[in-house]
Motif scaffolding. Sequence first.
Motif, PDB file in Angstrom:
ATOM      1  N   ARG A  98      14.312  17.001  10.987  1.00 53.92           N
ATOM      2  CA  ARG A  98      14.825  18.234  10.811  1.00 53.92           C
ATOM      3  C   ARG A  98      13.646  19.253  11.098  1.00 53.92           C
ATOM      4  N   ALA A  99      12.490  19.003  10.919  1.00 51.34           N
ATOM      5  CA  ALA A  99      11.456  20.205  11.439  1.00 51.34           C
ATOM      6  C   ALA A  99      11.236  19.865  12.761  1.00 51.34           C
ATOM      7  N   SER A 100      10.165  20.648  13.260  1.00 49.67           N
ATOM      8  CA  SER A 100       9.706  20.484  14.614  1.00 49.67           C
ATOM      9  C   SER A 100       8.310  21.126  14.949  1.00 49.67           C
ATOM     10  N   GLY A 101       7.640  20.795  15.921  1.00 49.45           N
ATOM     11  CA  GLY A 101       6.479  21.405  16.372  1.00 49.45           C
ATOM     12  C   GLY A 101       5.337  21.375  15.248  1.00 49.45           C
ATOM     13  N   ASP A 102       4.505  22.495  15.293  1.00 51.42           N
ATOM     14  CA  ASP A 102       3.381  22.264  14.337  1.00 51.42           C
ATOM     15  C   ASP A 102       3.760  22.579  12.936  1.00 51.42           C
ATOM     16  N   HIS A 103       4.836  23.214  12.808  1.00 54.33           N
ATOM     17  CA  HIS A 103       5.473  23.117  11.070  1.00 54.33           C
ATOM     18  C   HIS A 103       5.756  21.905  10.730  1.00 54.33           C
ATOM     19  N   LYS A 104       6.429  20.821  11.422  1.00 50.68           N
ATOM     20  CA  LYS A 104       6.646  19.696  11.458  1.00 50.68           C
ATOM     21  C   LYS A 104       5.339  18.745  10.641  1.00 50.68           C
ATOM     22  N   LYS A 105       4.406  18.881  11.809  1.00 51.34           N
ATOM     23  CA  LYS A 105       3.061  18.206  11.730  1.00 51.34           C
ATOM     24  C   LYS A 105       2.719  18.704  10.342  1.00 51.34           C
ATOM     25  N   LEU A 106       2.323  19.846   9.898  1.00 51.97           N
ATOM     26  CA  LEU A 106       1.843  20.550   8.793  1.00 51.97           C
ATOM     27  C   LEU A 106       2.685  19.983   7.664  1.00 51.97           C
ATOM     28  N   LEU A 107       4.102  19.961   7.493  1.00 49.94           N
ATOM     29  CA  LEU A 107       4.759  19.405   6.304  1.00 49.94           C
ATOM     30  C   LEU A 107       4.532  18.181   6.040  1.00 49.94           C
ATOM     31  N   LEU A 108       4.265  17.146   7.324  1.00 47.94           N
ATOM     32  CA  LEU A 108       4.162  15.952   7.000  1.00 47.94           C
ATOM     33  C   LEU A 108       2.684  15.374   6.442  1.00 47.94           C
ATOM     34  N   ALA A 109       1.743  16.173   7.254  1.00 46.61           N
ATOM     35  CA  ALA A 109       0.349  16.065   6.467  1.00 46.61           C
ATOM     36  C   ALA A 109       0.213  16.614   5.043  1.00 46.61           C
ATOM     37  N   TYR A 110       0.892  17.549   4.899  1.00 44.15           N
ATOM     38  CA  TYR A 110       0.852  17.898   3.316  1.00 44.15           C
ATOM     39  C   TYR A 110       1.629  17.272   2.433  1.00 44.15           C
ATOM     40  N   ALA A 111       2.648  16.633   2.818  1.00 44.62           N
ATOM     41  CA  ALA A 111       3.127  15.940   1.956  1.00 44.62           C
ATOM     42  C   ALA A 111       2.763  14.420   1.518  1.00 44.62           C
ATOM     43  N   SER A 112       1.765  14.018   2.437  1.00 42.97           N
ATOM     44  CA  SER A 112       1.447  12.467   2.505  1.00 42.97           C
ATOM     45  C   SER A 112      -0.118  12.345   2.167  1.00 42.97           C
ATOM     46  N   ILE A 113      -1.085  13.400   2.378  1.00 47.46           N
ATOM     47  CA  ILE A 113      -2.395  13.196   2.311  1.00 47.46           C
ATOM     48  C   ILE A 113      -3.063  13.485   0.941  1.00 47.46           C
ATOM     49  N   PRO A 114      -3.473  12.638   0.360  1.00 48.30           N
ATOM     50  CA  PRO A 114      -3.938  12.749  -0.918  1.00 48.30           C
ATOM     51  C   PRO A 114      -5.181  13.909  -1.016  1.00 48.30           C
ATOM     52  N   ARG A 115      -5.100  14.606  -2.120  1.00 44.37           N
ATOM     53  CA  ARG A 115      -6.060  15.804  -2.195  1.00 44.37           C
ATOM     54  C   ARG A 115      -6.643  15.816  -3.696  1.00 44.37           C
ATOM     55  N   SER A 116      -7.651  16.229  -3.879  1.00 42.78           N
ATOM     56  CA  SER A 116      -8.154  16.488  -5.093  1.00 42.78           C
ATOM     57  C   SER A 116      -7.536  17.764  -5.860  1.00 42.78           C
ATOM     58  N   GLU A 117      -7.269  17.394  -7.306  1.00 41.25           N
ATOM     59  CA  GLU A 117      -6.704  18.802  -8.023  1.00 41.25           C
ATOM     60  C   GLU A 117      -7.795  18.887  -8.797  1.00 41.25           C
ATOM     61  N   GLY A 118      -9.079  18.704  -8.732  1.00 43.26           N
ATOM     62  CA  GLY A 118     -10.046  19.535  -9.480  1.00 43.26           C
ATOM     63  C   GLY A 118     -10.789  20.778  -8.912  1.00 43.26           C
ATOM     64  N   LEU A 119     -11.562  21.354  -9.814  1.00 42.55           N
ATOM     65  CA  LEU A 119     -11.894  22.591  -9.685  1.00 42.55           C
ATOM     66  C   LEU A 119     -13.220  22.579  -8.854  1.00 42.55           C
ATOM     67  N   GLU A 120     -13.938  21.323  -8.378  1.00 41.31           N
ATOM     68  CA  GLU A 120     -14.894  21.319  -7.819  1.00 41.31           C
ATOM     69  C   GLU A 120     -15.080  22.065  -6.484  1.00 41.31           C
ATOM     70  N   VAL A 121     -15.931  22.682  -6.214  1.00 36.73           N
ATOM     71  CA  VAL A 121     -16.210  23.372  -4.797  1.00 36.73           C
ATOM     72  C   VAL A 121     -17.554  22.917  -4.126  1.00 36.73           C
ATOM     73  N   ASN A 122     -17.203  22.755  -2.844  1.00 36.78           N
ATOM     74  CA  ASN A 122     -18.823  22.483  -2.161  1.00 36.78           C
ATOM     75  C   ASN A 122     -18.744  23.750  -1.123  1.00 36.78           C
ATOM     76  N   PRO A 123     -19.679  24.564  -1.458  1.00 39.10           N
ATOM     77  CA  PRO A 123     -19.887  25.991  -0.610  1.00 39.10           C
ATOM     78  C   PRO A 123     -20.422  25.586   0.611  1.00 39.10           C
ATOM     79  N   GLU A 124     -21.004  24.711   1.011  1.00 39.14           N
ATOM     80  CA  GLU A 124     -21.421  24.353   2.649  1.00 39.14           C
ATOM     81  C   GLU A 124     -20.081  23.925   3.255  1.00 39.14           C
ATOM     82  N   MET A 125     -19.078  23.205   2.483  1.00 42.09           N
ATOM     83  CA  MET A 125     -17.956  22.947   3.405  1.00 42.09           C
ATOM     84  C   MET A 125     -17.224  24.039   3.321  1.00 42.09           C
TER      85      MET A 125
END
Length: 247
Positions: A98-125
């Motif tokens: 249903r989606a297309s282009g960069d919008h589709k790529k972002l949705l697919l990545a955001y819906a599948s890539i694991p991410r931390s839910e913690g509050l830790e921050v790396n200032p250098e990153m």
Amino acid sequence: MSTVTIPPNLTSLRDDAVQLHHAFEELHGKTETAILLWMHDLPGRDAIIVKQALSSDTLNLEAATEVICSRTPYQIYTFKQHYFGKFGSYLEHDIEHRASGDHKKLLLAYASIPRSEGLEVNPEMAAADANALYKAGEKRFGTDEKTFIQIFSERSNAQLAAAAAAYRQAHGRSLAKAIKKETSGLFEFALLSILRCSQNPAKYFAKRIFLDSPLSPTKMPQTVAAQVDERSGNKRHCTYKVNRDKD
């Protein structure tokens, strides 16, 4: 010692059922849609809204994008399970069709890539990401969408918010304004939704519902029903000041 006060006249379950039946008979249109959605728990509600939004006869990519991009990794994981259980199809499969282009790529990545839910921050990153986003957008002719997709889909909310703060400090303007300048359409909408939810989800939902969005309570009851969850339960506290805050 605490006490419990019992009302003098308790209604019977039958009377309650009759009153609810009469109340439902009075519902219609968008109010009915919102109430029916509220009868589901959050993951089930998200699954229904996104499935409807990704169906060919009721296609609404903005609504699907808002739900997906405003959820935590665990919420996405849970509603994806409900999605498959209810409809027998994978969320990623429907996004692909249903989606297309960069919008589709972002949705697919955001819906599948694991991410931390913690509050830790790396200032250098955070500083490195801010610099990479600047080079991918405002510093060059044309936009390197791949860099935006990678950072926005791989960083935790806390880390992305730190990158946005580093971007403002280093380049004198907000990351949100840079996104508006360098991108457009549903891709811009998805990036801004992810960014604003990383910074202040309560403020984001308040603005979407009450101020400058076409998805207002009178126009998109599905979105209103989806937005009031454990992440945004305190949004009422920021409702009256968001009109004074600028990106």
